[in-house]
Write an enzyme that holds these catalytic residues in place. Structure first.
Site, short mmCIF file in Angstrom:
data_model
loop_
_atom_site.label_atom_id
_atom_site.label_comp_id
_atom_site.label_asym_id
_atom_site.label_seq_id
_atom_site.Cartn_x
_atom_site.Cartn_y
_atom_site.Cartn_z
N GLU A 71 12.30 -1.64 8.33
CA GLU A 71 13.68 -1.56 7.84
C GLU A 71 14.70 -1.57 8.97
O GLU A 71 15.81 -2.10 8.80
CB GLU A 71 13.87 -0.30 6.99
CG GLU A 71 13.13 -0.32 5.66
CD GLU A 71 11.74 0.30 5.73
OE1 GLU A 71 11.13 0.49 4.66
OE2 GLU A 71 11.27 0.60 6.86
N PHE B 122 10.05 12.83 -4.78
CA PHE B 122 9.35 11.96 -3.84
C PHE B 122 10.29 10.91 -3.26
O PHE B 122 10.99 10.21 -4.00
CB PHE B 122 8.17 11.27 -4.55
CG PHE B 122 7.43 10.29 -3.70
CD1 PHE B 122 6.69 10.73 -2.60
CD2 PHE B 122 7.47 8.93 -3.97
CE1 PHE B 122 6.01 9.83 -1.80
CE2 PHE B 122 6.78 8.02 -3.17
CZ PHE B 122 6.06 8.47 -2.09
N GLN B 123 10.33 10.84 -1.94
CA GLN B 123 11.17 9.90 -1.19
C GLN B 123 12.67 10.07 -1.48
O GLN B 123 13.45 9.13 -1.35
CB GLN B 123 10.74 8.45 -1.42
CG GLN B 123 9.38 8.15 -0.78
CD GLN B 123 9.03 6.68 -0.74
OE1 GLN B 123 9.51 5.89 -1.55
NE2 GLN B 123 8.19 6.30 0.22
N LYS C 295 17.87 4.76 -9.13
CA LYS C 295 16.96 3.86 -9.84
C LYS C 295 17.33 3.71 -11.30
O LYS C 295 17.22 2.62 -11.88
CB LYS C 295 15.52 4.36 -9.69
CG LYS C 295 14.48 3.35 -10.15
CD LYS C 295 13.08 3.80 -9.76
CE LYS C 295 12.04 2.74 -10.11
NZ LYS C 295 10.67 3.16 -9.71
N MET D 78 15.99 0.01 33.80
CA MET D 78 17.27 0.64 34.08
C MET D 78 17.10 2.14 34.35
O MET D 78 17.76 2.70 35.24
CB MET D 78 18.25 0.41 32.93
CG MET D 78 19.68 0.83 33.26
SD MET D 78 20.42 -0.11 34.62
CE MET D 78 21.02 -1.55 33.75
#
Length: 552
Positions: A52, A114-115, A164, A466
């Protein structure tokens, strides 16, 4: 006239397409699954990235290239949190983006389902605006507003969090398309004061920032600068506003800027900032920056004016319209021009490094020259990022897409994918270090799947370069956790993904390697091995003014 009822997910997909979007980057999951059910057969082309974070970077690459909001999709919970770095990067660099995240259904929001995660709250500091859509009938107007907010004024990312149950609800609302907002009124008084300041200046200097590109004002600025005869410096994001080699351009200013550019800023008596924000990497020690100068500051975002450096004159409103109306007439500045152009002539970059190994600045310079005006560089973050900014040739600002404000490692490969898909005829080159490439190396699979003809250059010094350089110079050579000598063979890794690859480790291999890279019709990776001890020069040490440069 009402349309046939559809699910909220179908309404969302149609609403996105109605904004002129053809391409979205995403990764499916439970809470966004209804949207993925609506995608097949729609007007949207979906690009499946492999993480993602890469979806967000790719969407931003599209936005950086086109000036239109890029779109990324992710599910709730870890899908949304994985977008955060890419959203923050877009926010820091004022990149238009619309990020759409699934959310658990409203009846279980707040139950630690959940999530479930508070995506709205997590992203609030790093978005221009955000929405939680509570009713399916709101989707068309929310999407239209999100695109308008993301792409107008000072651009930035906008978040839409979509429960949802809202995606599954039925709706007969058609898409909404908003008229473009009226441009901000011209700041006539500020313009006249700015012109008056130029008329009495003996050592005026333009300071060209990334806001010029975001405002679509590149051509207007070029005409205005050339008409004025006043010399110019650019910031990291201002690279390409004036093409490399322009007779009035003294180079990039700041920590790794050109000596001529930093000298001019320190000696000027009027600094005309167009679309820059005076960030610390450009100014060095702020109280020592441009010590003799009055400041004129053009910016559409009033919050940037006098935030870091007091502006004696400010010009607000639309940057593009303001520049078109600006008529600076410098008077007797011939001695000043002689001084700054002589400094530029006397301090050129050198490419005669000793030895037979690859000298990265020379390789990057040759690569950009051979690629020509279609060249687009997308560096990651680190030494190679500064070498790219210093040594590549840019015909336009969109030819240099870089993570300036956030400095995100892992930026290059997915951002370059978005840029290449936005402009298929461009010669887009992802330029990564061996540290940065490992952070999103899975996107080689995205290149392979879609046959994206991206050129990938991995500059491998087997170090976090760096950080190693700073440890050498400012931490008494205490090299802590910068050894990457157990890197894989990046050419073999690319081949395992089904991508053509080659390795360059000697100077004699550079030219044929570049020619092979540019001739490839599909994706290709060039693994470039360089000296681990190589440093970026010049360098303004932390806490010093820009004229106190270390030359190496």
């Amino acid at each position: 006239m009402a349309t046939k009822p559809r699910t909220g997910a179908h309404v969302l997909v149609d609403a996105i397409a109605a904004q002129g979007t053809e391409l979205v980057f995403g990764y499916p999951g439970g809470a966004i699954m209804p949207v993925y059910d609506a995608l097949p057969g729609s007007a949207l082309r979906h690009i499946l990235c492999r993480h993602e974070q890469a979806c967000a970077f790719a969407a931003a690459g599209y936005g950086r290239m086109t000036g239109k909001p890029g779109v990324c999709l992710a599910t709730s919970g870890p899908g949304a949190t994985n977008l955060v770095t890419g959203i923050a990067d877009a926010f820091m660099d004022s990149v238009p983006m619309v990020a759409i995240t699934g959310q658990v259904a409203q009846p279980i929001m707040g139950t630690d389902a959940f999530q479930e995660i508070d995506t709205f709250g997590i992203t609030m500091p790093i978005v221009k605006h955000s929405y939680i859509v509570r009713a399916v009938s709101d989707i068309p107007s929310v999407v239209a507003e999100a695109f308008q907010i993301a792409g107008t004024g000072r651009p930035g990312p906008v978040l839409i969090d979509l429960p949802k149950d809202v995606q599954q609800a039925m709706c007969d609302m058609p898409p909404t398309v908003l008229d473009a907002p009226a441009p901000l009124p011209l700041d006539e008084e500020g313009l006249r004061r700015a012109e008056a300041a130029v008329s009495v200046a003996e050592r005026p200097l333009f300071y060209l920032g990334g806001g010029i590109t975001r405002a679509g004002a590149t051509e207007a600025v070029r005409r205005m600068v050339e008409r004025s005869g006043i010399p110019a410096v650019c910031t990291l994001h201002g690279n390409g506003v004036l093409p490399t080699g322009h007779e009035q351009l003294l180079g990039m200013v700041g920590m790794h800027g050109a000596q001529a550019a930093n000298h001019a800023v320190q000696q000027c008596d009027l600094l005309i900032n167009i679309g820059g924000r005076f960030d610390d990497r450009a100014t060095g020690r702020l109280d020592g920056f441009a010590p003799h100068a009055s400041v004129v500051h053009f910016d559409c975002d009033r919050s940037e004016v006098s935030k870091l450096r007091h502006a004696d004159v400010s010009v607000g409103g639309s940057l593009k319209h303001a520049v078109k109306s600006f008529r600076p007439e410098a008077q007797a500045i011939a001695p000043w021009l002689g001084e700054v152009y002589e400094k530029r002539r006397a301090t050129p970059h050198r490419y005669d490094a000793p030895g037979e190994g690859v000298y990265a600045p020379a390789l990057l310079k040759e690569l950009s020259e051979k690629a020509g005006k279609r060249f687009v560089a997308v560096p990651d973050v680190g030494q190679h990022q500064m070498w790219t900014a210093q040594h590549c040739e840019f015909s336009r600002p969109e030819a240099h897409l870089t993570s300036g404000g956030l400095g995100s490692m892992g930026f290059s490969l997915p951002t370059a994918i978005g840029a290449q898909l936005a402009e298929p005829d461009a010669v887009v080159v992802s330029i990564s270090g061996d540290g940065g490439i490992m952070m999103n190396i899975q996107e080689l699979a995205t290149l392979r799947r879609y046959g994206i003809p991206l050129k990938v250059v991995v500059i491998d010094n087997a170090r976090l370069g760096m950080v190693r350089q700073w440890q050498e110079l400012f931490f008494d050579g205490n090299f802590s956790e910068v050894d990457l000598s157990d890197n894989p063979d990046f050419a073999r890794v690319a081949e395992a993904f089904g991508i053509e690859a080659l390795t360059v480790s000697q100077r004699s291999e550079v030219t044929p390697g570049i020619e092979r890279l540019l001739a490839a019709e599909g994706p290709i990776l060039m693994h470039v091995v360089i000296d681990p001890a190589e440093n970026v020069w010049p360098l303004v040490p932390p806490g010093h003014a820009n004229h106190q440069m270390m030359e190496g």
